[in-house]
Design a protein around this motif. Structure first.
Motif, mmCIF file in Angstrom:
data_model
loop_
_atom_site.group_PDB
_atom_site.id
_atom_site.type_symbol
_atom_site.label_atom_id
_atom_site.label_comp_id
_atom_site.label_asym_id
_atom_site.label_seq_id
_atom_site.Cartn_x
_atom_site.Cartn_y
_atom_site.Cartn_z
ATOM 1 N N ASP A 37 54.815 55.885 15.469
ATOM 2 C CA ASP A 37 54.324 54.957 17.058
ATOM 3 C C ASP A 37 55.201 53.574 17.494
ATOM 4 O O ASP A 37 54.508 53.808 18.742
ATOM 5 C CB ASP A 37 53.133 54.486 16.360
ATOM 6 N N ALA A 39 58.134 52.733 19.863
ATOM 7 C CA ALA A 39 58.439 52.840 21.125
ATOM 8 C C ALA A 39 59.659 53.670 21.288
ATOM 9 O O ALA A 39 61.063 52.937 20.096
ATOM 10 C CB ALA A 39 58.651 51.859 22.136
ATOM 11 N N THR A 69 55.355 54.753 24.705
ATOM 12 C CA THR A 69 56.272 55.854 23.658
ATOM 13 C C THR A 69 56.854 55.784 23.731
ATOM 14 O O THR A 69 58.099 55.419 22.725
ATOM 15 C CB THR A 69 55.059 57.175 23.672
ATOM 16 N N GLU A 163 53.519 60.059 28.128
ATOM 17 C CA GLU A 163 53.152 58.807 26.355
ATOM 18 C C GLU A 163 53.163 60.833 25.945
ATOM 19 O O GLU A 163 53.741 60.933 24.750
ATOM 20 C CB GLU A 163 51.645 59.031 26.948
ATOM 21 N N TRP A 166 56.513 62.070 24.547
ATOM 22 C CA TRP A 166 57.382 60.948 23.365
ATOM 23 C C TRP A 166 56.915 60.468 22.218
ATOM 24 O O TRP A 166 57.659 60.100 21.026
ATOM 25 C CB TRP A 166 58.003 59.960 24.358
ATOM 26 N N ALA A 167 55.821 60.523 22.619
ATOM 27 C CA ALA A 167 54.835 60.364 20.924
ATOM 28 C C ALA A 167 55.129 61.501 19.769
ATOM 29 O O ALA A 167 55.308 62.235 19.771
ATOM 30 C CB ALA A 167 53.479 60.920 21.411
#
Length: 191
Positions: A37, A39, A69, A163, A166-167
């Motif tokens: 989780d 970034a 993220t 979000e 990139w999660a």
């Protein structure tokens, strides 16, 4: 008596070790693994962005304030930002959804486009962050829609798409890498 003294010395040693671990913190298997989780960081270099360099930093801050993220951080080894006189569009990004590449800005095309320069910069970083152009080109509510607009704030759908994109993405590796297979389709394709 010797056994009792030895026992107390051993017990005191064990207590000392446990106290040291409690103060420092014991390493765990979970702490040795990268956090999924956390970034992802995309470095950008605005050293060749000329007069647009302050807008590049401002655009990075706009995206950073809206997503968690991925982070855009000034540095080297990632995205190189270049400003030139003429080109095919106000700006171009060499890739969609990547951590290494080039963003080119073209002074004359920015002036002719009627778009706010900050909007153009935010738009090109949107490509780096995984976004394509939506079908409703010219919609001033969406920075990815281009248009003769000044709005430089990504809307809620654009932020959510970044979000999602990139999660859970793997952290970038050092050295040259072909990320096309890793990152797949852009986040807003067909939206």
């Amino acid at each position: 008596m010797f056994r009792a003294t030895l026992f107390r010395a051993t017990l005191a040693g064990i207590v000392g070790v446990l106290a040291a671990i409690a103060l420092v913190g014991a390493p765990t298997a979970a702490s040795a693994l990268p956090r999924e989780d956390a970034a992802r960081t995309i470095y950008y270099n605005s050293g060749r962005a000329a007069e647009l360099a302050p807008l590049v930093d401002q655009a990075a801050e706009i995206w950073n304030s809206g997503v968690t993220t991925v982070r855009l951080v000034k540095g080297s080894g990632g995205i190189t930002v270049v400003t030139s006189e003429n080109g095919s569009a106000p700006g171009t990004a060499s890739c969609v959804g990547c951590t290494r590449g080039t963003i080119n800005f073209y002074r004359n095309q920015i002036k002719q486009s009627g778009a706010g320069p900050l909007r153009v910069v935010v738009h090109e970083f949107g490509h780096i962050l995984g976004l394509n152009h939506p079908p409703d080109i010219g919609n001033c509510d969406k920075v990815m829609a281009g248009g003769r607009c000044d709005n430089a704030q990504p809307n809620a759908q654009e932020l959510a798409a970044v979000e999602r994109f990139w999660a859970g993405r793997p952290a970038p590796v050092a050295g040259p890498v072909d990320e096309r297979g890793v990152f797949g389709a852009p986040a807003l394709a067909g939206t």
